[in-house]
Design a protein around this motif. Structure first.
Motif, mmCIF file in Angstrom:
data_model
loop_
_atom_site.group_PDB
_atom_site.id
_atom_site.type_symbol
_atom_site.label_atom_id
_atom_site.label_comp_id
_atom_site.label_asym_id
_atom_site.label_seq_id
_atom_site.Cartn_x
_atom_site.Cartn_y
_atom_site.Cartn_z
ATOM 1 N N GLN A 86 41.942 44.666 53.463
ATOM 2 C CA GLN A 86 40.724 45.044 52.751
ATOM 3 C C GLN A 86 40.272 46.468 53.085
ATOM 4 O O GLN A 86 39.312 46.956 52.516
ATOM 5 C CB GLN A 86 39.590 44.054 53.044
ATOM 6 C CG GLN A 86 39.778 42.726 52.372
ATOM 7 C CD GLN A 86 39.755 42.834 50.846
ATOM 8 O OE1 GLN A 86 39.253 43.779 50.261
ATOM 9 N NE2 GLN A 86 40.328 41.841 50.192
ATOM 10 N N SER A 87 40.939 47.122 54.025
ATOM 11 C CA SER A 87 40.551 48.489 54.375
ATOM 12 C C SER A 87 41.607 49.507 53.961
ATOM 13 O O SER A 87 41.618 50.621 54.446
ATOM 14 C CB SER A 87 40.288 48.594 55.878
ATOM 15 O OG SER A 87 41.504 48.423 56.576
ATOM 16 N N GLN A 88 42.507 49.147 53.076
ATOM 17 C CA GLN A 88 43.604 50.028 52.686
ATOM 18 C C GLN A 88 43.089 51.198 51.851
ATOM 19 O O GLN A 88 42.867 51.066 50.656
ATOM 20 C CB GLN A 88 44.649 49.242 51.902
ATOM 21 C CG GLN A 88 45.907 50.024 51.603
ATOM 22 C CD GLN A 88 46.746 50.261 52.831
ATOM 23 O OE1 GLN A 88 46.846 49.413 53.695
ATOM 24 N NE2 GLN A 88 47.353 51.418 52.925
ATOM 25 N N VAL A 89 42.870 52.349 52.472
ATOM 26 C CA VAL A 89 42.461 53.563 51.775
ATOM 27 C C VAL A 89 43.708 54.203 51.187
ATOM 28 O O VAL A 89 44.711 54.372 51.864
ATOM 29 C CB VAL A 89 41.753 54.545 52.736
ATOM 30 C CG1 VAL A 89 41.399 55.835 52.016
ATOM 31 C CG2 VAL A 89 40.520 53.896 53.342
ATOM 32 N N MET B 149 39.025 52.414 48.138
ATOM 33 C CA MET B 149 39.431 51.274 48.953
ATOM 34 C C MET B 149 38.997 49.985 48.275
ATOM 35 O O MET B 149 38.110 50.007 47.422
ATOM 36 C CB MET B 149 38.888 51.371 50.373
ATOM 37 C CG MET B 149 37.410 51.155 50.534
ATOM 38 S SD MET B 149 36.845 51.356 52.245
ATOM 39 C CE MET B 149 37.937 50.309 53.152
ATOM 40 N N PRO B 150 39.603 48.859 48.632
ATOM 41 C CA PRO B 150 39.244 47.596 47.988
ATOM 42 C C PRO B 150 37.828 47.148 48.324
ATOM 43 O O PRO B 150 37.335 47.357 49.429
ATOM 44 C CB PRO B 150 40.252 46.598 48.561
ATOM 45 C CG PRO B 150 41.362 47.413 49.120
ATOM 46 C CD PRO B 150 40.742 48.709 49.544
ATOM 47 N N SER B 151 37.192 46.509 47.342
ATOM 48 C CA SER B 151 35.900 45.870 47.556
ATOM 49 C C SER B 151 36.173 44.469 48.116
ATOM 50 O O SER B 151 37.310 44.005 48.099
ATOM 51 C CB SER B 151 35.139 45.763 46.233
ATOM 52 O OG SER B 151 35.785 44.828 45.380
ATOM 53 N N PRO B 152 35.154 43.770 48.595
ATOM 54 C CA PRO B 152 35.361 42.395 49.058
ATOM 55 C C PRO B 152 35.940 41.487 47.957
ATOM 56 O O PRO B 152 36.618 40.512 48.251
ATOM 57 C CB PRO B 152 33.962 41.940 49.473
ATOM 58 C CG PRO B 152 33.262 43.201 49.847
ATOM 59 C CD PRO B 152 33.794 44.236 48.887
ATOM 60 N N GLU B 153 35.691 41.829 46.694
ATOM 61 C CA GLU B 153 36.230 41.040 45.582
ATOM 62 C C GLU B 153 37.673 41.414 45.253
ATOM 63 O O GLU B 153 38.283 40.829 44.373
ATOM 64 C CB GLU B 153 35.365 41.242 44.321
ATOM 65 C CG GLU B 153 33.930 40.774 44.456
ATOM 66 C CD GLU B 153 33.058 41.802 45.171
ATOM 67 O OE1 GLU B 153 33.318 43.024 45.073
ATOM 68 O OE2 GLU B 153 32.109 41.370 45.862
ATOM 69 N N GLY B 154 38.215 42.431 45.926
ATOM 70 C CA GLY B 154 39.600 42.825 45.703
ATOM 71 C C GLY B 154 39.796 43.927 44.686
ATOM 72 O O GLY B 154 40.924 44.325 44.419
ATOM 73 N N THR C 253 38.906 48.715 38.103
ATOM 74 C CA THR C 253 39.433 49.426 39.258
ATOM 75 C C THR C 253 39.140 50.912 39.085
ATOM 76 O O THR C 253 39.398 51.476 38.019
ATOM 77 C CB THR C 253 40.955 49.203 39.380
ATOM 78 O OG1 THR C 253 41.181 47.848 39.739
ATOM 79 C CG2 THR C 253 41.583 50.115 40.413
ATOM 80 N N TYR C 254 38.579 51.524 40.122
ATOM 81 C CA TYR C 254 38.298 52.958 40.139
ATOM 82 C C TYR C 254 39.026 53.541 41.342
ATOM 83 O O TYR C 254 38.815 53.078 42.463
ATOM 84 C CB TYR C 254 36.801 53.219 40.271
ATOM 85 C CG TYR C 254 35.982 52.624 39.154
ATOM 86 C CD1 TYR C 254 35.831 53.311 37.957
ATOM 87 C CD2 TYR C 254 35.369 51.390 39.297
ATOM 88 C CE1 TYR C 254 35.076 52.767 36.917
ATOM 89 C CE2 TYR C 254 34.617 50.847 38.266
ATOM 90 C CZ TYR C 254 34.479 51.534 37.088
ATOM 91 O OH TYR C 254 33.740 51.006 36.066
ATOM 92 N N ALA C 255 39.868 54.543 41.127
ATOM 93 C CA ALA C 255 40.694 55.040 42.227
ATOM 94 C C ALA C 255 41.009 56.522 42.067
ATOM 95 O O ALA C 255 40.711 57.138 41.048
ATOM 96 C CB ALA C 255 41.994 54.234 42.298
#
Length: 194
Positions: free
Chosen positions: A89-92, A107-112, A135-137
């Protein structure tokens, strides 16, 4: 702003075979810097991005967990870790210094879902810039200092968007078969994407 992608540092005349060989196990240390090559065979890759004024460098080291680090003359002690995630969940995926002194990253939100966030160089003022059902990246602060370009995944196709640094006034820039931002030109006249 310059962006370098590097492989893990060579140790003892050989390339490390695992990400854990590039740092002490369990130690919170900055990833190796000053490396000017890419080792595509390496299991770990580090992305380094330099601010437009050349005074701040942000980096992340990818492994099972990745965190944002900064180095520079304005950073107390010369190097500072800004995020302290553990697990997937912390994969930047990308971190870039912005003109306002913040580091912009995804990075991922708690909802993935992948979200865009910013954090101050002192580790404070962490805030969400773009989050929601999509998804915003890949946030890239513009050279002009007035916004960011990023990728939004809509209907399983990525498109480029631009917004203010705080996430306001989002405008879709592309509507093709799938685009990913790379950089913008110093004069603000073009955005490089593929």
């Amino acid at each position: 702003r310059r962006r370098l992608e590097t492989g893990a540092a060579r140790q003892g005349g050989r390339a490390p075979t695992k990400c854990s060989e590039t740092r002490d196990r369990g130690a919170a240390r900055a990833p190796p810097l000053g490396i000017a090559r890419t080792d595509r065979a390496s299991p770990c890759r580090t992305v380094i991005s330099v601010s437009a004024d050349g005074r701040t460098v942000s980096t992340l080291q990818r492994s099972r967990t990745s965190n944002v680090w900064i180095v520079g003359p304005d950073v107390e002690g010369g190097v500072r870790q800004l995020t302290f995630g553990t697990g997937s969940q912390s994969q930047v995926n990308l971190a870039n210094p912005g003109p306002d002194g913040s580091i912009y990253f995804d990075m991922p939100s708690p909802e993935g879902r992948i979200t865009i966030q910013s954090i101050g160089k002192d580790g404070g003022n962490r805030r969400s810039v773009h989050s929601g059902q999509q998804t915003y990246a890949s946030p890239i602060p513009l050279w002009s200092g007035d916004g960011i370009v990023f990728m939004s995944l809509d209907d399983e196709t990525s498109h480029l968007w631009r917004s203010d640094l705080d996430g306001g006034n989002p405008v879709q820039l592309t509507n093709g078969k799938g685009e990913f931002p790379q950089d913008d030109s110093p004069d603000g006249g073009a955005i490089l994407f593929f």
